[in-house]
Design a protein around this motif. Structure first.
Motif, PDB file in Angstrom:
ATOM      1  N   TRP A   1       0.879  -1.282   0.121  1.00  0.00           N
ATOM      2  CA  TRP A   1       0.037  -0.080  -0.242  1.00  0.00           C
ATOM      3  C   TRP A   1       0.953   1.104   0.127  1.00  0.00           C
ATOM      4  O   TRP A   1       2.092   1.358   0.716  1.00  0.00           O
ATOM      5  CB  TRP A   1      -1.016  -0.024   1.105  1.00  0.00           C
ATOM      6  N   HIS A   2       0.396   2.251  -0.760  1.00  0.00           N
ATOM      7  CA  HIS A   2       1.252   3.616  -0.785  1.00  0.00           C
ATOM      8  C   HIS A   2      -0.019   4.687  -0.690  1.00  0.00           C
ATOM      9  O   HIS A   2      -1.047   4.513  -1.258  1.00  0.00           O
ATOM     10  CB  HIS A   2       2.269   3.583  -1.884  1.00  0.00           C
ATOM     11  N   PRO A   3       0.471   6.090  -0.834  1.00  0.00           N
ATOM     12  CA  PRO A   3      -0.560   7.082  -0.637  1.00  0.00           C
ATOM     13  C   PRO A   3      -1.607   7.135  -1.977  1.00  0.00           C
ATOM     14  O   PRO A   3      -2.571   7.590  -1.828  1.00  0.00           O
ATOM     15  CB  PRO A   3       0.129   8.353  -0.528  1.00  0.00           C
ATOM     16  N   GLY A   4      -1.126   6.507  -3.008  1.00  0.00           N
ATOM     17  CA  GLY A   4      -1.797   6.368  -4.191  1.00  0.00           C
ATOM     18  C   GLY A   4      -3.191   5.644  -4.012  1.00  0.00           C
ATOM     19  O   GLY A   4      -4.056   5.800  -4.816  1.00  0.00           O
ATOM     20  N   HIS A   5      -3.041   4.920  -3.079  1.00  0.00           N
ATOM     21  CA  HIS A   5      -4.351   3.788  -2.987  1.00  0.00           C
ATOM     22  C   HIS A   5      -5.037   4.388  -1.693  1.00  0.00           C
ATOM     23  O   HIS A   5      -5.984   3.640  -1.032  1.00  0.00           O
ATOM     24  CB  HIS A   5      -3.763   2.460  -2.437  1.00  0.00           C
ATOM     25  N   ILE A   6      -5.176   5.729  -1.476  1.00  0.00           N
ATOM     26  CA  ILE A   6      -5.539   6.377  -0.359  1.00  0.00           C
ATOM     27  C   ILE A   6      -7.212   6.437  -0.605  1.00  0.00           C
ATOM     28  O   ILE A   6      -8.121   6.354   0.417  1.00  0.00           O
ATOM     29  CB  ILE A   6      -4.981   7.399   0.149  1.00  0.00           C
ATOM     30  N   MET A   7      -7.433   6.463  -1.917  1.00  0.00           N
ATOM     31  CA  MET A   7      -9.027   6.388  -2.287  1.00  0.00           C
ATOM     32  C   MET A   7      -9.559   5.042  -2.400  1.00  0.00           C
ATOM     33  O   MET A   7     -10.747   4.949  -2.605  1.00  0.00           O
ATOM     34  CB  MET A   7      -9.239   7.225  -3.475  1.00  0.00           C
ATOM     35  N   ASN A   8      -8.789   4.063  -1.932  1.00  0.00           N
ATOM     36  CA  ASN A   8      -9.273   2.626  -1.812  1.00  0.00           C
ATOM     37  C   ASN A   8      -9.676   2.303  -0.482  1.00  0.00           C
ATOM     38  O   ASN A   8      -8.826   2.060   0.194  1.00  0.00           O
ATOM     39  CB  ASN A   8      -8.287   1.837  -2.399  1.00  0.00           C
TER      40      ASN A   8
END
Length: 540
Positions: free
Chosen positions: A442-449
Motif C-alpha cells: 500500500w502507498h498513498p496512491g491507494h488512499i481512495m481505496n
C-alpha cells in the motif's frame, strides 16, 4: 285503531338493502383491495387446486401414519410432514399469487384508476398483504387436523405448534411483501420476463431449503431445544424485528414505485432508517444476555453503519429541489419545518440525514461500547468507514448536480457512484502493475481505496497518522457540501414561509365561499347576490 302508514314496518327488501349498504361500507372501511383480492383468489383455479392437493397430502400422510404406527415417532413424523406440506403453500403459492395479481393490475392500468380514488399506494400494498393473510388462515385450516393429530399422538407439544405457526405467518408475510415489491419494481416491459424468473427462482430456492430443513426433522429438534433455552426471547424477538424491517422496506419500495413522480418518496425511508437504529439498540439492550451484550452492541453498530452508507447512496442521488407537491405540504411552523428538513427529498438534505443517522450511531456507540478492551480495533474501523462514506457521498452529491434533473439522472448517478469507487480502487493497481511490474504494498496512491486502506490501517494502532489523514480529507469534502446543505434547509424554510403568507388568503377565500346568501335577493335571480346586474357584470 289503524296503524299510520308513515310509520309502517319497513319492507324486507328495504331491510336487505340496508344490510347490503352496511356491508359495503364495512368492506370499504376495512380495505376494498382485501375484499376484491380474496374474491378473485377463491374463484381462481390455483386456490382450488392447492386446497385439493393439500387435502390429498393430508389424507396420504394420515394413512401412512396409521399403517405404520410407532408410539415413539409417529407423532413427530406427522408434524414434520404436515409442516413441510404447509411450506410451499405459504412461501411459494401465496406470494406468487400476490405477485401475479400486482403485475396484472400494473399491466391493465388498474393501479392508476385506484390511485385516482381515495386509495393511496400504501393502502393498496396493505390490502394485498391482508388478502394474503386470509389465504394463510385458509391453508392453515386445511392442514390443522394433521397438526392436531401430531399433538394427540404425543409427537409435539402445543408451544411447538404455536411457535411454528407464528414463524410460518412471519415468513409468509415477508415473502409476500417481497413478491409485491418485486412486481411493483418490474414495471418496465423489457424487464418483466427477468423479474418473473428472478422472483420465481428466489421463492423456489427458499421454499426448497425450508422443506428440506423441516422435512429432515432438524427443525423440530431445534425448536424443541429453543423452547427450553434462555435464548427463546432473543431469537423470537430478533426474527420478529428482522421480519418487520423486511416487510417495511418492501412496502416502502413498492409504494415509491406506485406513487406519482411529484409525491414525497423519501421521508418514509429516512424515518425508517432512524427508527430502525433506535429499535435495534433497544432490542440489544433488552433481549441480549448481559454476558454477550458488549460484543453484540459493537457488531450491531458496525452493521448499521454499513446499512446507513447504503441508504446514503440513494439519498444523495436524488434531485436537488423540492417538487411542487412536497413544497405545498411543508409545515407552516418554522420549528417543525426545520426539524423535518433532513427527512424531505433532496440530495443535500439526504446528506444531512446521513449525518444525523451517523451522529445518532456515534452517540449510541459512546454509550454502549466498552471504553477499553476489544472495542479499540472496531472503533478504528468505524472511524474509517464513516470517513470514506462521507467522502464518496460528497462525490455522489457533486456528481448528481452535474446530471439532468430527472429520474433518469437519479438512476445514472446511482450507477456512476459505485463505478467511480471501482475506478478509484483499480486504477492505482493498474498503474503499479505497468510502472513497477507488480503491486508490492500500500502507498498513498491507494488512499481512495477504502477496502485496502481499512484493512491496512483500521486494526493497527501504529498507523494513526494515515487514519487521521483520511478523516481530514472527509472533513474537507464535507466542508465543500455545507453550502448545499444550508441551501436545502433554506429551501424548506422558504416553502414554510410561503405557506404562512398564503394562509390568510386561503382563509379569506374559504370564508367568502361559505358566506350566506343575501336574504333580500330574489330567490329566482340568476345574477350575483350583491345585486349587480348582468349587463354591468358583462361590462366589467
Amino acid at each position: 285503531m289503524t296503524a299510520d302508514p308513515a310509520v309502517a314496518a319497513p319492507q324486507p327488501a328495504a331491510i336487505a338493502e340496508s344490510k347490503t349498504e352496511r356491508w359495503s361500507r364495512l368492506s370499504d372501511w376495512l380495505n376494498p383491495i382485501v375484499v376484491r383480492e380474496v374474491q378473485q383468489a377463491l374463484k381462481g383455479k390455483v386456490f382450488v387446486l392447492s386446497v385439493i392437493a393439500a387435502c390429498i397430502v393430508v389424507v396420504t400422510i394420515a394413512l401412512v401414519v396409521a399403517s405404520d404406527f410407532d408410539p415413539g415417532s409417529s407423532g413427530r413424523n406427522a408434524f414434520d410432514a404436515g409442516l413441510a406440506t404447509l411450506v410451499p403453500l405459504l412461501i411459494f403459492v401465496v406470494p406468487m399469487q400476490a405477485y401475479q395479481s400486482m403485475r396484472h393490475e400494473l399491466k391493465a392500468g388498474m393501479v392508476e384508476q385506484l390511485l385516482l380514488s381515495e386509495l393511496r399506494p400504501r393502502r393498496i400494498i396493505t390490502g394485498k398483504l391482508s388478502a394474503a393473510m386470509v389465504q394463510f388462515v385458509l391453508y392453515v385450516s386445511v392442514l390443522s387436523p394433521l397438526l392436531a393429530t401430531s399433538y394427540l399422538l404425543r409427537g409435539v407439544d402445543m408451544p411447538t405448534i404455536g411457535v411454528s405457526l407464528l414463524l410460518a405467518l412471519l415468513f409468509c408475510v415477508a415473502a409476500t411483501a417481497f413478491a409485491v415489491s418485486s412486481a411493483a419494481q418490474g414495471m418496465n416491459p423489457s424487464m418483466q420476463g427477468v423479474a418473473n424468473l428472478a422472483v420465481a427462482v428466489a421463492l423456489a430456492l427458499a421454499c426448497m431449503g425450508l422443506i428440506g430443513y423441516v422435512g429432515s426433522g432438524e427443525y423440530a429438534r431445534d425448536i424443541g431445544w429453543l423452547l427450553g433455552s434462555a435464548e427463546l426471547g432473543m431469537v423470537l424477538s430478533g426474527l420478529a424485528l428482522a421480519g418487520a424491517a423486511s416487510c417495511t422496506m418492501s412496502g416502502l419500495t413498492a409504494a415509491s414505485f406506485l406513487a406519482h413522480a411529484y409525491e414525497n418518496k423519501s421521508s418514509g425511508f429516512r424515518a425508517f432508517l432512524l427508527a430502525f437504529i433506535v429499535v435495534t439498540t433497544l432490542w440489544v439492550a433488552f433481549f441480549v444476555p448481559v454476558g454477550g451484550r458488549d460484543q453484540v452492541f459493537v457488531v450491531a453498530t458496525i452493521a448499521m453503519m454499513l446499512g446507513t452508507a447504503a441508504f446514503g447512496v440513494f439519498m444523495v442521488t436524488e434531485q436537488g429541489a423540492l417538487s411542487p407537491r412536497v413544497r405545498a405540504h411543508v409545515s407552516r411552523q418554522p420549528i417543525l419545518a426545520l426539524l423535518s428538513a433532513p427527512f424531505l427529498p433532496g440530495r443535500h438534505r439526504g446528506l444531512l440525514c446521513y449525518l444525523v443517522a451517523v451522529g445518532l450511531l456515534a452517540g449510541l456507540a459512546w454509550l454502549t461500547w466498552p471504553a477499553t478492551g476489544f472495542a479499540r480495533e472496531p472503533r478504528g474501523f468505524a472511524e474509517l468507514l464513516v470517513a470514506y462514506t462521507v467522502i464518496y457521498l460528497s462525490i455522489g452529491c457533486w456528481l448528481r448536480g452535474r446530471l439532468p434533473s430527472t429520474l433518469q439522472g437519479n438512476h445514472l448517478a446511482r450507477f456512476a457512484l459505485p463505478f467511480l469507487l471501482f475506478l478509484f480502487c483499480i486504477v492505482p493497481v493498474l498503474i503499479d502493475v505497468f510502472v513497477k511490474g507488480e503491486v508490492r504494498s500500500w502507498h498513498p496512491g491507494h488512499i481512495m481505496n477504502p477496502f485496502w486502506t481499512i484493512e491496512r490501517f483500521a486494526f493497527r494502532n501504529s498507523h494513526g497518522d494515515t487514519r487521521m489523514v483520511v478523516i481530514l480529507i472527509a472533513a474537507g469534502f464535507l466542508l465543500l457540501q455545507l453550502r448545499g446543505i444550508f441551501g436545502g434547509i433554506r429551501e424548506v424554510l422558504g416553502a414554510s414561509a410561503r405557506r404562512r403568507d398564503l394562509a390568510p388568503t386561503t382563509v379569506a377565500a374559504s370564508a367568502s365561499a361559505t358566506a350566506p346568501v343575501d336574504a333580500t335577493a330574489s330567490p329566482n335571480a340568476t345574477g350575483p347576490v350583491d345585486g349587480t346586474s348582468e349587463s354591468a357584470r358583462d361590462g366589467d
